[in-house]
Design a protein around this motif. Structure first.
Motif, PDB file in Angstrom:
ATOM      1  N   ALA A  12      31.310  -7.699  52.641  1.00 31.98           N
ATOM      2  CA  ALA A  12      32.241  -7.383  51.549  1.00 31.98           C
ATOM      3  C   ALA A  12      33.315  -6.380  51.957  1.00 31.98           C
ATOM      4  N   ASN A  13      33.080  -5.624  53.036  1.00 33.38           N
ATOM      5  CA  ASN A  13      34.056  -4.650  53.532  1.00 33.38           C
ATOM      6  C   ASN A  13      34.919  -5.218  54.654  1.00 33.38           C
ATOM      7  N   PRO A  60      29.229  -3.665  63.603  1.00 37.45           N
ATOM      8  CA  PRO A  60      28.880  -5.073  63.443  1.00 37.45           C
ATOM      9  C   PRO A  60      27.388  -5.302  63.148  1.00 37.45           C
ATOM     10  N   MET A  61      26.562  -4.298  63.390  1.00 36.99           N
ATOM     11  CA  MET A  61      25.139  -4.430  63.100  1.00 36.99           C
ATOM     12  C   MET A  61      24.808  -3.953  61.686  1.00 36.99           C
ATOM     13  N   HIS A  62      25.404  -2.827  61.257  1.00 33.86           N
ATOM     14  CA  HIS A  62      25.030  -2.197  60.005  1.00 33.86           C
ATOM     15  C   HIS A  62      26.117  -2.188  58.926  1.00 33.86           C
ATOM     16  N   GLY A  63      27.302  -2.655  59.222  1.00 35.68           N
ATOM     17  CA  GLY A  63      28.410  -2.583  58.275  1.00 35.68           C
ATOM     18  C   GLY A  63      29.087  -1.232  58.351  1.00 35.68           C
ATOM     19  N   VAL A  64      29.709  -0.811  57.256  1.00 33.64           N
ATOM     20  CA  VAL A  64      30.404   0.475  57.240  1.00 33.64           C
ATOM     21  C   VAL A  64      29.357   1.592  57.306  1.00 33.64           C
TER      22      VAL A  64
END
Length: 160
Positions: free
Chosen positions: A41-42, A152-156
């Motif tokens: 979503a980010n 890229p693994m955990h998002g923001v």
């Protein structure tokens, strides 16, 4: 968290990229890498394997600069090796292929510390997680209280 290097792109005709990465590499096409496509979503392109962080982070970085890119395309461009990943040199080659036709050059640079005012953002950074384990992230912001990452693994994520 130890940063071994970074990429950067802005209106000036250069892109900064870090020298780091412990992944050994054989020159392969990346066609055998079984990647999917997940964008959160980010707007962070999420890695779909344990070894495609560089490809996913590169796709996020390019998207931040208005260029269309997928994890699969960047896995091919960065010659990802299954179970090994890619190297900063291969990321450099891929970014040079993208930015040179647009009048920008790519520079390799070692950058162990990210400090406010010294690191232009957004940039791609190689993070040393262990003796033979690196991880590539997009540094969205470097401020006095910490660093905001598009991981890229955990998002923001925020590292303070």
């Amino acid at each position: 968290m130890f940063f071994t290097g970074l990429f950067h792109c802005r209106s000036e005709p250069w892109v900064l990229i870090g020298l780091g990465g412990a992944s050994a590499g054989w020159l392969v096409s990346g066609d055998d890498v079984p990647v999917g496509e997940r964008v959160d979503a980010n707007a962070v392109v999420r890695q779909t394997t344990g070894y495609t962080c560089g490809a996913a982070a590169s796709a996020t970085f390019l998207r931040l600069h208005g260029l269309s890119a997928t994890e699969r395309e960047m896995a091919r461009a960065t010659m990802v090796v299954p179970m090994r990943g890619t190297t900063m040199l291969k990321l450099y080659w891929a970014m040079d292929d993208v930015f040179r036709p647009r009048g920008r050059t790519v520079e390799l640079r070692h950058c162990p510390v990210l400090e406010p005012g010294l690191v232009p953002t957004p940039c791609l950074a190689d993070v040393r997680l262990g003796p033979l384990v690196d991880h590539v992230v997009v540094v969205r912001e470097v401020g006095p209280s910490g660093i905001t990452l598009d991981d890229p693994m955990h998002g923001v994520s925020f590292v303070g």
